[in-house]
Design an enzyme around this catalytic site. Sequence first.
Site, PDB file in Angstrom:
ATOM      1  N   LYS A   1       0.836  -1.205   0.000  1.00  0.00           N
ATOM      2  CA  LYS A   1       0.000   0.000   0.000  1.00  0.00           C
ATOM      3  C   LYS A   1       0.875   1.261   0.000  1.00  0.00           C
ATOM      4  O   LYS A   1       0.581   2.238  -0.688  1.00  0.00           O
ATOM      5  CB  LYS A   1      -0.936  -0.003   1.227  1.00  0.00           C
ATOM      6  CG  LYS A   1      -2.056  -1.041   1.095  1.00  0.00           C
ATOM      7  CD  LYS A   1      -2.820  -1.261   2.388  1.00  0.00           C
ATOM      8  CE  LYS A   1      -3.806  -2.423   2.227  1.00  0.00           C
ATOM      9  NZ  LYS A   1      -4.528  -2.749   3.468  1.00  0.00           N
TER      10      LYS A   1
ATOM     11  N   ASP B   1     -10.722   3.220   4.474  1.00  0.00           N
ATOM     12  CA  ASP B   1     -11.138   1.819   4.357  1.00  0.00           C
ATOM     13  C   ASP B   1     -12.661   1.703   4.326  1.00  0.00           C
ATOM     14  O   ASP B   1     -13.196   0.660   3.967  1.00  0.00           O
ATOM     15  CB  ASP B   1     -10.615   1.004   5.569  1.00  0.00           C
ATOM     16  CG  ASP B   1      -9.333   0.246   5.238  1.00  0.00           C
ATOM     17  OD1 ASP B   1      -9.064   0.019   4.042  1.00  0.00           O
ATOM     18  OD2 ASP B   1      -8.608  -0.124   6.183  1.00  0.00           O
TER      19      ASP B   1
ATOM     20  N   GLN C   1      -4.233  -1.549   9.693  1.00  0.00           N
ATOM     21  CA  GLN C   1      -4.248  -2.875   9.082  1.00  0.00           C
ATOM     22  C   GLN C   1      -4.836  -3.909  10.048  1.00  0.00           C
ATOM     23  O   GLN C   1      -4.413  -4.018  11.194  1.00  0.00           O
ATOM     24  CB  GLN C   1      -2.812  -3.269   8.686  1.00  0.00           C
ATOM     25  CG  GLN C   1      -2.705  -4.584   7.935  1.00  0.00           C
ATOM     26  CD  GLN C   1      -3.373  -4.555   6.552  1.00  0.00           C
ATOM     27  OE1 GLN C   1      -3.300  -3.571   5.824  1.00  0.00           O
ATOM     28  NE2 GLN C   1      -4.051  -5.644   6.197  1.00  0.00           N
TER      29      GLN C   1
END
Length: 290
Positions: free
Chosen positions: A52, A119, A96
Site C-alpha cells: 500500500k 477503508d 491494518q
Amino acid sequence: MQLLNGTACSQKIRQEIALEVEAIVAAGKRPPHLAAVLVGDDGASQNYVGMKVRDCEEVGFGSTMVRMKASTTEAELLAKIDELNSNDAIDGFIVQLPLPSQINENNVILAIDPKKDVDGFCPENVGNLSLGLPTFVPATPNGIMELLRRYEIETEGKHCVVLGRSNIVGTPIAVLMSRNTNPGNATVTLAHSRTKNLKALCASADILIVAIGRTEFLTADMVKDGAVVIDVGQTRVPDNTRKSGFRNVGDVDFEQVKDKCSYITFVTGGVGPMTRASLLQNTLKAYQRR
Ligand code: NAP
C-alpha cells in the site's frame, strides 16, 4: 471465456490518479497523503501494508508507515489514532487488520474520523453506503464494481449470488449490487455458512461473487453456463517450489470452472490489484473533500 484482468485495469486507474496528482502538484498544492498503521509483525499484514505504501509512492502520494509493536495496548493505539485524526498533513489512514488479541477492533474502527476512514469501515461510512450517500466504499467491493464497470458487464436484472457475509467484502458488495446503479440493479442473494442448498443456489446465479476463504470451494457443478465469476478468496498455502514458500489459492476451482464462464477472475491479477487501486481512489477522494 474472458479473463477479467485486474492488473491491467488497476494500472489504468493508477495512471489516471497519477495524472491528477501531477496536476495538483503543478498547481502548487501538496499531494494527497495516506498513513498506514501496522501493529505487530504478522507476515501477510507487513506485506499488504508495504504494498500500500509503495502504491502511494508510485502515483505521487505522500505516505507514512506507522509501525507499532505486537504488545501495543488498545489505549496506545487509540492515542495514535487521535494523533492521525488531528494531523492536517494526513488526508486518510488505515489500521491494518487483524489486530493483536488485546485490542478490540470495533473500538479502533469507532475511533477513526469518518472523513479520514479511507477503508470505509466506520459506522458513518457504512451507513452512508447503505443509504446510497457519498462515502468511502471499502476497497475490495469498490474494486469489484470498478472491474464490472470497466468491462461493461451487464448486471441489471441478473441474479447475483454473493458467498460470504463479511463486513469488508460480502455485505457491502451485496448492497452495492442491489442498488439502482450501473453496475448494480441485480437481484442479490447473500449466502453464508448456514445457507441451505448452496449448490443449487450457486448454479442459478448469473453472477457469482465468492468471498469465503475456502480454497477451491466453487466447483464446476455449482456454476451455470455463461456465468460471471468473481473470486475474492486468497488463502496462503505452503509451496516449496516458490521463493516465498507459499502461493495464494482462491475460493474458485479456476481450472474446473473457467470454461463454463463468460467472464472470470483469477486469484492472481484479479480482485487483489483492484483492491489496492481502490484505496488510492479513496485517498484521493479524502484529499479532494478537505
Ligand atoms: P471472512 O470474515 O473470513 O468470513 C468468511 C465468510 O464466508 C463468512 O460470512 C462465512 O459464513 C462464509 N463461509 C465460510 N465457509 C462457508 C461455506 N462453506 N459456505 C458458505 N459460506 C461460508 O471473510 P472475508 O474477510 O471477506 O474474506 C474472505 C476471503 O476473501 C479470504 O480468503 C480473504 O483472504 C479474501 N480477501 C481478499 C481480498 C482481496 O483483495 N483479494 C480482500 C479481502 C478478503 P458465516 O458468516 O456464516 O460464518
